[in-house]
Design a protein around this motif. Structure first.
Motif, PDB file in Angstrom:
ATOM      1  N   ALA A 186      -0.807 -12.267   0.048  1.00 52.37           N
ATOM      2  CA  ALA A 186      -1.319 -11.540   1.207  1.00 52.37           C
ATOM      3  C   ALA A 186      -0.166 -11.169   2.137  1.00 52.37           C
ATOM      4  O   ALA A 186      -0.115 -10.058   2.687  1.00 52.37           O
ATOM      5  N   PHE A 187       0.777 -12.091   2.277  1.00 56.05           N
ATOM      6  CA  PHE A 187       1.942 -11.838   3.110  1.00 56.05           C
ATOM      7  C   PHE A 187       2.766 -10.683   2.540  1.00 56.05           C
ATOM      8  O   PHE A 187       3.213  -9.785   3.272  1.00 56.05           O
ATOM      9  N   ALA A 188       2.934 -10.679   1.220  1.00 58.15           N
ATOM     10  CA  ALA A 188       3.675  -9.596   0.562  1.00 58.15           C
ATOM     11  C   ALA A 188       2.982  -8.249   0.805  1.00 58.15           C
ATOM     12  O   ALA A 188       3.640  -7.238   1.098  1.00 58.15           O
ATOM     13  N   LEU A 189       1.669  -8.256   0.722  1.00 52.87           N
ATOM     14  CA  LEU A 189       0.899  -7.022   0.915  1.00 52.87           C
ATOM     15  C   LEU A 189       1.067  -6.502   2.342  1.00 52.87           C
ATOM     16  O   LEU A 189       1.264  -5.301   2.566  1.00 52.87           O
ATOM     17  N   LEU A 190       1.022  -7.427   3.295  1.00 58.08           N
ATOM     18  CA  LEU A 190       1.182  -7.051   4.701  1.00 58.08           C
ATOM     19  C   LEU A 190       2.574  -6.453   4.926  1.00 58.08           C
ATOM     20  O   LEU A 190       2.741  -5.429   5.588  1.00 58.08           O
ATOM     21  N   LEU A 191       3.598  -7.115   4.364  1.00 60.63           N
ATOM     22  CA  LEU A 191       4.971  -6.607   4.482  1.00 60.63           C
ATOM     23  C   LEU A 191       5.082  -5.209   3.878  1.00 60.63           C
ATOM     24  O   LEU A 191       5.671  -4.305   4.475  1.00 60.63           O
ATOM     25  N   ASN A 192       4.511  -5.025   2.693  1.00 54.06           N
ATOM     26  CA  ASN A 192       4.576  -3.720   2.033  1.00 54.06           C
ATOM     27  C   ASN A 192       3.882  -2.646   2.858  1.00 54.06           C
ATOM     28  O   ASN A 192       4.365  -1.512   2.935  1.00 54.06           O
ATOM     29  N   ALA A 193       2.740  -3.005   3.456  1.00 52.68           N
ATOM     30  CA  ALA A 193       2.033  -2.033   4.300  1.00 52.68           C
ATOM     31  C   ALA A 193       2.932  -1.612   5.455  1.00 52.68           C
ATOM     32  O   ALA A 193       3.078  -0.422   5.758  1.00 52.68           O
ATOM     33  N   GLY A 194       3.574  -2.606   6.075  1.00 54.90           N
ATOM     34  CA  GLY A 194       4.485  -2.306   7.177  1.00 54.90           C
ATOM     35  C   GLY A 194       5.638  -1.430   6.721  1.00 54.90           C
ATOM     36  O   GLY A 194       6.032  -0.474   7.408  1.00 54.90           O
ATOM     37  N   LEU A 195       6.176  -1.733   5.545  1.00 56.83           N
ATOM     38  CA  LEU A 195       7.311  -0.973   5.014  1.00 56.83           C
ATOM     39  C   LEU A 195       6.935   0.482   4.736  1.00 56.83           C
ATOM     40  O   LEU A 195       7.706   1.407   5.005  1.00 56.83           O
ATOM     41  N   MET A 196       5.726   0.693   4.207  1.00 62.38           N
ATOM     42  CA  MET A 196       5.308   2.061   3.913  1.00 62.38           C
ATOM     43  C   MET A 196       5.121   2.862   5.206  1.00 62.38           C
ATOM     44  O   MET A 196       5.489   4.034   5.278  1.00 62.38           O
ATOM     45  N   ILE A 197       4.557   2.209   6.224  1.00 61.89           N
ATOM     46  CA  ILE A 197       4.402   2.895   7.510  1.00 61.89           C
ATOM     47  C   ILE A 197       5.779   3.220   8.093  1.00 61.89           C
ATOM     48  O   ILE A 197       6.031   4.323   8.581  1.00 61.89           O
ATOM     49  N   LEU A 198       6.687   2.257   7.964  1.00 63.18           N
ATOM     50  CA  LEU A 198       8.051   2.467   8.452  1.00 63.18           C
ATOM     51  C   LEU A 198       8.702   3.644   7.725  1.00 63.18           C
ATOM     52  O   LEU A 198       9.381   4.480   8.337  1.00 63.18           O
ATOM     53  N   ALA A 199       8.467   3.732   6.418  1.00 69.61           N
ATOM     54  CA  ALA A 199       9.052   4.825   5.638  1.00 69.61           C
ATOM     55  C   ALA A 199       8.563   6.172   6.163  1.00 69.61           C
ATOM     56  O   ALA A 199       9.360   7.107   6.362  1.00 69.61           O
ATOM     57  N   VAL A 200       7.260   6.282   6.428  1.00 70.91           N
ATOM     58  CA  VAL A 200       6.708   7.537   6.954  1.00 70.91           C
ATOM     59  C   VAL A 200       7.349   7.880   8.295  1.00 70.91           C
ATOM     60  O   VAL A 200       7.759   9.021   8.545  1.00 70.91           O
ATOM     61  N   ILE A 201       7.461   6.864   9.144  1.00 70.03           N
ATOM     62  CA  ILE A 201       8.005   7.111  10.483  1.00 70.03           C
ATOM     63  C   ILE A 201       9.472   7.548  10.389  1.00 70.03           C
ATOM     64  O   ILE A 201       9.899   8.491  11.065  1.00 70.03           O
ATOM     65  N   LEU A 202      10.239   6.894   9.532  1.00 68.18           N
ATOM     66  CA  LEU A 202      11.655   7.254   9.384  1.00 68.18           C
ATOM     67  C   LEU A 202      11.807   8.673   8.843  1.00 68.18           C
ATOM     68  O   LEU A 202      12.636   9.453   9.331  1.00 68.18           O
ATOM     69  N   ILE A 203      11.001   9.018   7.840  1.00 69.16           N
ATOM     70  CA  ILE A 203      11.103  10.365   7.266  1.00 69.16           C
ATOM     71  C   ILE A 203      10.724  11.400   8.316  1.00 69.16           C
ATOM     72  O   ILE A 203      11.417  12.403   8.506  1.00 69.16           O
TER      73      ILE A 203
END
Lengths: 243, 355
Positions: free
Chosen positions: A27-44
């Motif tokens: 669950a922790f990994a999933l939460l981290l991945n969700a955060g990372l994907m949102i971060l990727a969108v924001i950075l792009i």
């Protein structure tokens, strides 16, 4: 409480109930991945080069998914190395596929959704698609690499060519169903659109969104297929070095 | 050793051959197709939109030779406008093949021809798979082909059906998918019934739980009106997306668990626990596979929203929200399938021994 947070909380409870400590880690990994994907969108969207963002975030996603889903370093280590090698190769395939297919950006069927938007936004959607293509394959790469490494290590020194072949077949057969239905489900609305508006077959095959989607599935299948022999090679090399 | 290396060139060869053939198939089409033989840039201007986004709009003039119809061999000139961002356009290059159209006035670009690259990548994938899974490839391809045909048929039938019936039709289709795929994966054996039971049961429970939560929270911040390509009620399309999207992952997991348990001897409890252990190992990565697919699909639109001055939380909720919801409900299915299939397989295994 919003619907999404209620759904997330329920999934956490289910994962804890079934998986215990491993469930918490997943669950922790999933939460981290969700955060990372949102971060990727924001950075792009913030103007960073999409491919660079995808490569860096992708590397972290692989690390998070692999190292949090297995505690055995003998499995996680080679799985991670193999995943990185595959990711490098997948970038090349994705770039070729996207450049030649002209599938970046939005298609004719998206017109309604684009109403009122400024379309000259200064971010290359071709590069966004390359980033998307790369990121969407990572989950499948990580899963296959972990499964192959775990299977090989379980077999140990007795691993015969036939035994390895069995592992390869089982893992690829499994992954293909997951990918096929995953993409099929995601784009079922588009297929219904094609049927409803009676698109002829040739038009579907050349349609920007359909071609883009099909290519995306193929990227993932290629990634999983390449992961299997790559992981076997990495595990084998380590084994020979130690022995 | 050198020979071992060489076989990996096969996919590349397949790619090149299919790509070449795909570029030569214009005469199979009735729509006029042309190939760009020369391009020149006519104009290129910088643009700034309301949100201060700097872009560049380029106009190009391309000489195009017809590849089919009675005009085959003739040339014409088309103009094409593309932007740096390429939101809804794309540049022409020498060699690009395009569909052409003409109502009144000059010929215009109607669409890019994409079949060559699609076929080439498909050929690459098939060749690569053949090297790795060998004979199993036919099995896997047949399973996917049958499901694709079933799905296409269903999308055509349902266009004439009334609404309540469509929900039933697609639920039924999901069950047929599960049965067909399970037959291909495990064959006509008792374990097949366990796999189908586990898959259908877990998916039904997951979707039921998901909709219960939707209802309890009053769909708060869940924007079903953001479902794309709407030809039906968005509720129905979202339901189909959830059910079919998670089906493959749940089915794969169920077959892993069921096959392992049915091979084991020992007490029911021991076998049940073995199933749970297998499930625990795969559930995290499986949820991640679907999650990455569902979320990556929303990337382009999310970037467009953000560049159009929308707030981050609004973009996440409107553009990525449905993808998150879909991933989470698929996650329910993947987790619920573990105890359910372990239980079914343990019970089914016992009966087999008794009989």
């Amino acid at each position: 409480m919003t619907t999404l947070s209620a759904l997330a909380l329920t999934l956490l409870v289910l994962m804890l109930a079934v998986g215990g400590k491993q469930g918490l880690s997943d669950a922790f990994a999933l939460l981290l991945n969700a955060g990372l994907m949102i971060l990727a969108v924001i950075l792009i969207a913030g103007g960073f080069a999409p491919l660079a963002v995808a490569a860096v975030i992708g590397l972290i996603v692989l690390a998070v998914t692999i190292f949090l889903s297995t505690t055995d370093m003998n499995v996680a280590g080679p799985a991670f190395v193999a995943s990185l090698l595959v990711m490098t190769g997948v970038i090349a395939v994705v770039v070729v596929g996207v450049l030649f297919s002209h599938t970046g950006g939005f298609g004719a069927e998206d017109t309604e959704d684009l109403e009122g938007f400024s379309l000259t936004v200064g971010v290359s959607f071709q590069q966004v698609l390359i980033a998307t293509g790369l990121l969407s394959t990572l989950g499948a790469i990580a899963e296959a690499a972990t499964a192959v490494a775990a299977g090989l290590i379980e077999l140990g020194d007795d691993a015969t060519a036939a035994g390895r072949q069995d592992i390869a077949q089982a893992i690829i057969g499994t992954a293909l169903n997951t990918l096929f239905f995953g993409f099929f489900g995601g784009f079922s609305a588009l297929f219904i659109w094609f049927a409803k508006l009676r698109y002829p077959f040739w038009e579907v095959l050349n349609d920007q969104i359909f071609a883009g989607e099909l290519i995306q599935v193929l990227f993932s299948v290629i990634a999983v297929a390449a992961t299997v022999p790559m992981t076997m090679w990495v595990v084998g090399r380590r084994h020979r070095e130690e022995g | 050793m050198r020979k071992q290396w060489l076989k990996w060139l096969l996919p590349v060869l397949a790619f090149l051959v299919a790509f070449g053939l795909g570029r030569l198939d214009s005469r199979l089409y009735r729509q006029p197709i042309g190939q760009v033989i020369a391009v020149k840039t006519v104009k290129s201007v910088k643009t700034v939109d309301n949100f201060d986004n700097q872009d560049r709009t380029t106009t190009q003039e391309a000489t195009v030779r017809f590849l089919n119809t009675s005009r085959r061999g003739q040339t014409t000139t088309i103009t094409n406008q593309f932007t740096y961002s390429g939101t809804v356009d794309s540049p022409l290059r020498r060699g690009t093949q395009v569909f052409l159209t003409k109502s009144s006035g000059p010929w215009r670009l109607s669409n890019f021809k994409r079949d060559a690259i699609v076929l080439a990548l498909a050929a690459f994938t098939l060749a690569l798979l053949m090297l790795i899974v060998r004979k199993r490839l036919w099995f896997i391809s047949a399973s996917i082909a049958v499901n694709a045909i079933l799905f296409t048929l269903a999308t055509h039938i349902q266009t004439d059906a009334s609404r309540p019936l469509v929900w039933v039709l697609f639920s039924g289709l999901a069950i047929v998918f599960a049965v067909v795929t399970a037959l291909f994966v495990v064959g006509w054996r008792p374990v097949c019934a366990v796999v189908v039971g586990g898959t259908v049961g877990a998916t039904a429970l997951a979707v039921g739980l998901g909709y219960a939560i939707f209802a309890l929270t009053g769909y708060r911040d869940l924007h079903l009106e953001a479902v794309k390509y709407v030809t039906q009620s968005p509720q129905l399309l979202f339901f189909i997306q959830i059910v079919i999207g998670s089906l493959g992952a749940v089915l794969d997991e169920c077959s892993d668990i069921a096959i392992s348990i049915m091979q084991l001897d020992g007490s029911g409890k021991k076998r049940f626990n073995a199933g749970m252990a297998i499930g625990r190992n795969v559930m995290g990565p499986l949820i991640t596979v679907l999650f990455m697919i569902f979320i990556a699909e929303t990337f382009a639109e999310a970037v467009l929203w953000l560049r159009n001055g929308n707030a981050i939380d609004q973009t996440i909720s409107w553009v990525m929200g449905l993808g998150f919801a879909q991933s989470l409900i698929s996650g329910f299915g993947i987790v619920i399938a573990i105890p359910l299939t372990s239980l079914l397989a343990t019970l089914a295994g016992k009966k087999e021994v008794a009989a």
